[in-house]
Design a protein around this motif. Structure first.
Motif, mmCIF file in Angstrom:
data_model
loop_
_atom_site.group_PDB
_atom_site.id
_atom_site.type_symbol
_atom_site.label_atom_id
_atom_site.label_comp_id
_atom_site.label_asym_id
_atom_site.label_seq_id
_atom_site.Cartn_x
_atom_site.Cartn_y
_atom_site.Cartn_z
ATOM 1 N N GLY A 48 0.894 -1.329 -0.003
ATOM 2 C CA GLY A 48 0.014 -0.009 -0.024
ATOM 3 C C GLY A 48 0.905 1.262 0.008
ATOM 4 N N SER A 49 0.260 2.591 0.207
ATOM 5 C CA SER A 49 0.681 3.547 0.141
ATOM 6 C C SER A 49 1.726 3.773 1.327
ATOM 7 C CB SER A 49 -0.259 4.564 0.312
ATOM 8 O OG SER A 49 0.030 6.221 0.158
ATOM 9 N N LYS A 50 2.901 4.571 0.965
ATOM 10 C CA LYS A 50 3.938 4.914 1.823
ATOM 11 C C LYS A 50 4.545 6.154 1.495
ATOM 12 C CE LYS A 50 6.143 0.159 2.931
ATOM 13 N NZ LYS A 50 4.894 -0.580 2.478
ATOM 14 N N ARG A 51 4.994 6.739 2.477
ATOM 15 C CA ARG A 51 5.760 8.086 2.450
ATOM 16 C C ARG A 51 7.079 7.868 1.936
ATOM 17 N NH1 ARG A 51 3.914 11.451 7.536
ATOM 18 N NH2 ARG A 51 4.781 13.229 6.415
ATOM 19 N N TYR A 52 7.600 9.008 1.531
ATOM 20 C CA TYR A 52 8.909 9.035 0.988
ATOM 21 C C TYR A 52 9.625 8.366 2.092
ATOM 22 C CZ TYR A 52 13.243 10.807 -1.081
ATOM 23 O OH TYR A 52 14.593 10.571 -1.705
ATOM 24 N N SER A 53 9.676 8.837 3.256
ATOM 25 C CA SER A 53 10.707 8.672 4.585
ATOM 26 C C SER A 53 10.545 7.067 4.744
ATOM 27 C CB SER A 53 10.418 9.502 5.735
ATOM 28 O OG SER A 53 9.339 9.357 6.046
ATOM 29 N N ASP A 54 9.360 6.624 4.607
ATOM 30 C CA ASP A 54 9.063 5.131 4.883
ATOM 31 C C ASP A 54 9.842 4.345 3.692
ATOM 32 O OD1 ASP A 54 7.379 5.699 6.940
ATOM 33 O OD2 ASP A 54 5.516 5.695 5.907
ATOM 34 N N LEU A 55 9.661 4.846 2.495
ATOM 35 C CA LEU A 55 10.516 4.023 1.465
ATOM 36 C C LEU A 55 11.855 4.132 1.610
ATOM 37 C CD1 LEU A 55 8.516 5.402 -1.537
ATOM 38 C CD2 LEU A 55 8.555 2.907 -0.735
ATOM 39 N N ALA A 56 12.460 5.149 2.050
ATOM 40 C CA ALA A 56 14.009 5.185 2.240
ATOM 41 C C ALA A 56 14.233 4.403 3.549
ATOM 42 C CB ALA A 56 14.229 6.756 2.540
ATOM 43 N N ARG A 57 13.377 4.269 4.632
ATOM 44 C CA ARG A 57 13.919 3.467 5.693
ATOM 45 C C ARG A 57 13.743 1.997 5.163
ATOM 46 N NH1 ARG A 57 11.350 7.250 8.959
ATOM 47 N NH2 ARG A 57 9.320 6.124 8.559
ATOM 48 N N THR A 58 12.816 1.775 4.411
ATOM 49 C CA THR A 58 12.782 0.165 4.009
ATOM 50 C C THR A 58 13.599 -0.354 3.372
ATOM 51 O OG1 THR A 58 10.306 0.535 4.263
ATOM 52 C CG2 THR A 58 10.789 -1.318 2.860
ATOM 53 N N ILE A 59 14.181 0.554 2.143
ATOM 54 C CA ILE A 59 14.987 0.143 1.051
ATOM 55 C C ILE A 59 16.536 0.699 1.452
ATOM 56 C CG2 ILE A 59 15.684 0.373 -1.325
ATOM 57 C CD1 ILE A 59 12.690 1.451 -1.836
ATOM 58 N N ALA A 60 17.227 -0.282 2.428
ATOM 59 C CA ALA A 60 18.391 0.037 2.799
ATOM 60 C C ALA A 60 19.444 0.129 1.572
ATOM 61 C CB ALA A 60 18.923 -1.154 3.495
ATOM 62 N N GLY A 61 20.228 1.358 1.786
ATOM 63 C CA GLY A 61 21.392 1.624 0.885
ATOM 64 C C GLY A 61 20.952 2.529 -0.287
ATOM 65 N N VAL A 62 19.725 2.768 -0.241
ATOM 66 C CA VAL A 62 19.463 3.752 -1.576
ATOM 67 C C VAL A 62 19.527 5.181 -0.992
ATOM 68 C CG1 VAL A 62 16.873 3.985 -1.029
ATOM 69 C CG2 VAL A 62 17.468 4.313 -3.301
ATOM 70 N N SER A 63 20.238 5.966 -1.945
ATOM 71 C CA SER A 63 20.434 7.450 -1.671
ATOM 72 C C SER A 63 19.186 8.214 -1.756
ATOM 73 C CB SER A 63 21.719 7.938 -2.491
ATOM 74 O OG SER A 63 21.169 7.964 -3.791
ATOM 75 N N GLN A 64 19.065 9.375 -1.359
ATOM 76 C CA GLN A 64 18.005 10.182 -1.676
ATOM 77 C C GLN A 64 17.982 10.498 -2.945
ATOM 78 O OE1 GLN A 64 18.228 13.738 0.761
ATOM 79 N NE2 GLN A 64 16.317 14.750 -0.170
ATOM 80 N N LYS A 65 18.968 10.669 -3.813
ATOM 81 C CA LYS A 65 18.835 11.168 -5.036
ATOM 82 C C LYS A 65 18.319 9.940 -5.977
ATOM 83 C CE LYS A 65 21.778 12.091 -9.157
ATOM 84 N NZ LYS A 65 23.198 12.362 -9.610
ATOM 85 N N MET A 66 18.857 8.711 -5.574
ATOM 86 C CA MET A 66 18.253 7.658 -6.462
ATOM 87 C C MET A 66 17.088 7.254 -6.230
ATOM 88 S SD MET A 66 20.577 6.522 -8.613
ATOM 89 C CE MET A 66 19.249 5.428 -9.364
ATOM 90 N N LEU A 67 16.416 7.344 -4.862
ATOM 91 C CA LEU A 67 15.025 7.209 -4.453
ATOM 92 C C LEU A 67 14.200 8.035 -5.356
ATOM 93 C CD1 LEU A 67 12.822 5.618 -3.183
ATOM 94 C CD2 LEU A 67 13.414 6.792 -1.103
ATOM 95 N N ARG A 82 1.779 9.923 -7.115
ATOM 96 C CA ARG A 82 2.474 10.536 -5.986
ATOM 97 C C ARG A 82 1.252 11.323 -5.487
ATOM 98 N NH1 ARG A 82 4.951 15.854 -6.212
ATOM 99 N NH2 ARG A 82 6.518 16.194 -4.382
ATOM 100 N N THR A 83 0.834 11.608 -4.402
ATOM 101 C CA THR A 83 -0.017 12.309 -3.713
ATOM 102 C C THR A 83 0.493 13.341 -2.890
ATOM 103 O OG1 THR A 83 -1.554 10.521 -4.072
ATOM 104 C CG2 THR A 83 -2.422 12.248 -2.593
ATOM 105 N N VAL A 84 0.206 14.676 -2.847
ATOM 106 C CA VAL A 84 0.822 15.576 -2.171
ATOM 107 C C VAL A 84 -0.587 16.146 -1.173
ATOM 108 C CG1 VAL A 84 1.691 18.081 -1.780
ATOM 109 C CG2 VAL A 84 2.513 16.418 -3.680
ATOM 110 N N THR A 85 -0.248 16.125 0.208
ATOM 111 C CA THR A 85 -1.451 16.519 1.218
ATOM 112 C C THR A 85 -0.858 17.721 1.579
ATOM 113 O OG1 THR A 85 -2.135 14.270 1.475
ATOM 114 C CG2 THR A 85 -2.799 15.937 3.022
ATOM 115 N N ALA A 86 -1.737 18.856 1.543
ATOM 116 C CA ALA A 86 -1.264 20.179 2.187
ATOM 117 C C ALA A 86 -1.396 20.093 3.589
ATOM 118 C CB ALA A 86 -2.133 21.375 1.728
ATOM 119 N N ALA A 87 -0.401 20.148 4.439
ATOM 120 C CA ALA A 87 -0.334 20.240 5.867
ATOM 121 C C ALA A 87 1.002 20.642 6.313
ATOM 122 C CB ALA A 87 -0.122 18.695 6.456
ATOM 123 N N VAL A 88 1.481 20.795 7.423
ATOM 124 C CA VAL A 88 2.664 21.252 7.933
ATOM 125 C C VAL A 88 3.147 20.265 9.027
ATOM 126 C CG1 VAL A 88 3.827 23.124 9.390
ATOM 127 C CG2 VAL A 88 1.572 23.539 7.976
#
Length: 136
Positions: A48-67, A82-88
């Motif tokens: 299911g849906s994941k935030r960018y930070s969740d993907l970065a934690r799940t996929i070990a070794g992937v750089s921010q640029k590559m992700l 990609r879904t952007v939700t307006a929040a702070v």
């Protein structure tokens, strides 16, 4: 002007999507799908849906640029949305499209095969390397 039969048109269309031809669009898609980060991102989004930070934690070794590059490419190919939700702070979620979901059985099978056969592959590599060192 020469007349082209229906059979000739079908044969030409088939040749147009021959992955063995360098310029074939399907070959370019195969190149994309064979990328390690693509397969890992697709498998990571299987639940299911994941935030960018969740993907970065799940996929070990992937750089921010590559992700980021991988997600943009998958979005461009229609496999991820990609879904952007307006929040702070702003919340960005990624999920598979129905096209992306159609790849899951294949990607999961490849991942499972790799995990099940890595010992055999590593043993073969060791044998090959040993034989190569002993060859003239």
């Amino acid at each position: 002007m020469a007349t082209v039969t229906a059979a000739e048109r079908r044969a030409e269309a088939k040749r147009a999507y021959d992955a063995y031809v360098a310029a074939c669009p399907s070959r370019k898609l195969l190149d994309t799908l064979s990328d390690k980060w693509v397969s890992l991102v697709l498998n990571a989004l299987a639940d299911g849906s994941k935030r960018y930070s969740d993907l970065a934690r799940t996929i070990a070794g992937v750089s921010q640029k590559m992700l980021t590059q991988t997600l943009r490419g998958l979005e461009r190919d229609g496999l991820v949305t990609r879904t952007v939700t307006a929040a702070v702070p702003v919340r960005v979620d990624y999920r598979l499209t129905s096209l992306g979901e159609s790849l899951l059985p294949l990607m999961a099978a490849i991942k499972q095969w790799a995990e099940s056969h890595i010992e055999d592959v590593e043993a073969a590599r060791l044998r090959y390397d040993a034989d190569s060192e002993n060859s003239p």
